[in-house]
Design an enzyme around this catalytic site. Structure first.
Site, PDB file in Angstrom:
ATOM      1  N   LYS A 184       0.832  -1.198   0.000  1.00 58.72           N
ATOM      2  CA  LYS A 184       0.000   0.000   0.000  1.00 58.72           C
ATOM      3  C   LYS A 184       0.867   1.248   0.000  1.00 58.72           C
ATOM      4  O   LYS A 184       2.042   1.231   0.403  1.00 58.72           O
ATOM      5  CB  LYS A 184      -0.947   0.018   1.203  1.00 58.72           C
ATOM      6  N   ASP A 210      -2.491  -1.813  10.545  1.00 61.44           N
ATOM      7  CA  ASP A 210      -2.651  -1.814   9.089  1.00 61.44           C
ATOM      8  C   ASP A 210      -3.213  -3.123   8.539  1.00 61.44           C
ATOM      9  O   ASP A 210      -3.584  -3.193   7.366  1.00 61.44           O
ATOM     10  CB  ASP A 210      -1.302  -1.548   8.404  1.00 61.44           C
TER      11      ASP A 210
END
Length: 291
Positions: free
Chosen positions: A11, A137
């Site tokens: 990401k 995350d």
């Protein structure tokens, strides 16, 4: 099914704002997270002896309970009383300690893989609820796509898919201490410039890459770049070579650039390679859940 092979996608942060510091020391954030088509490869195999083991192509990575992959496997195997074990083989490509959620996305893949291997029938929501126990995350890495992350990063709101475009990802040969970055931010919190996260969300909804790049912002750049000026040099090089926008991801030191043309992106990659400023350099694309 005795084994499963998976891709764990990286990401980047299109926008990253820190809005406050909690009493427990954690930071409140508003971030726009975006998955890209840069990935680690994992193969998870059942083992009969009940052990949970791991191998990887990078010798410096831990392969014991310090690795989030092992923690993810242990979490599900313990919860569901599974008698068999697993061996996890990790082929690492995502830069390590680089603001790209590499460890978290690997853990997310292990949760997904163990769920499939042992037919646990956990939904995506179920896995996300367990993932937050491993790292803030991890739930996003299970969700993937374009999302607004709030709280300490665990409160997720899906956003419309971002416009697909070439993405150049560059990591210099330095390491950044996330703890040091946040300590530096705390010392100057009242004077930093905060990015317009709501404006970025509007740009994503409108599919306007140029406006999005103009509005991109990462509050942590203000403290990380003075500590590591090479980050600014890489950003400048990308912009000089045709990027519509370039920014540091997470707490750094990885820099990404968005391009409106693949030919420009390839040329920028060649130019950046010649500078010798980067250790890892990848040309990839935006991932969305409709891929």
């Amino acid at each position: 099914m005795d084994s499963i092979s998976l891709k764990a996608l990286a990401k980047i942060n299109i926008g990253l704002d820190v809005t406050g510091i909690r009493d427990d020391g954690y930071h409140e954030v508003r971030m726009i997270m975006q998955t890209v088509n840069l990935f680690d490869k994992l193969t998870i195999k059942k083992t009969a002896d009940g052990s949970i083991t791991m191998s990887t192509n990078l010798k410096f990575l831990p392969v014991d309970s310090d690795n989030l992959c092992i923690k993810a496997a242990e979490l599900l195997i313990k919860e569901f009383g599974i008698k068999e074990g697993v061996h996890i083989d990790l082929e690492k490509h995502i830069p390590v300690a680089a603001g790209m959620a590499g460890g978290s996305t690997d853990a997310a893949a292990v949760l997904f893989g163990v769920n499939k291997l042992f037919n646990l029938k956990l939904s995506k929501k179920d896995m996300m609820e367990r993932g937050v126990k491993i790292g803030a995350d991890v739930p996003y890495c299970i969700m993937r796509g374009t999302a607004l992350a709030e709280g300490i990063g665990e409160i997720l709101s899906p956003l419309p898919p971002m416009i697909k475009c070439p993405v150049l990802i560059a990591k210099p040969g330095i390491s950044v201490s996330t703890k040091q970055v946040y300590q530096s931010l705390d010392a100057c919190f009242d004077t930093v410039k905060h990015p317009d996260i709501d404006g970025l969300i509007s740009d994503i909804k409108a599919g306007d890459l140029k406006s999005l790049c103009n509005n991109m912002g990462n509050v942590l750049e203000e403290v990380t770049i003075p500590l590591h000026p090479i980050i600014a040099d890489i950003k400048a090089n990308m912009m000089e070579n045709g990027a519509v926008g370039a920014m540091m991801s997470g707490s750094g030191p990885t820099v990404f650039g968005f391009f409106d043309d693949n030919k420009k992106a390839k040329s920028a990659k060649e130019a950046l390679t010649k500078t010798g400023m980067v250790k890892q350099l990848y040309l990839t694309t935006i991932f969305n859940n409709k891929n």
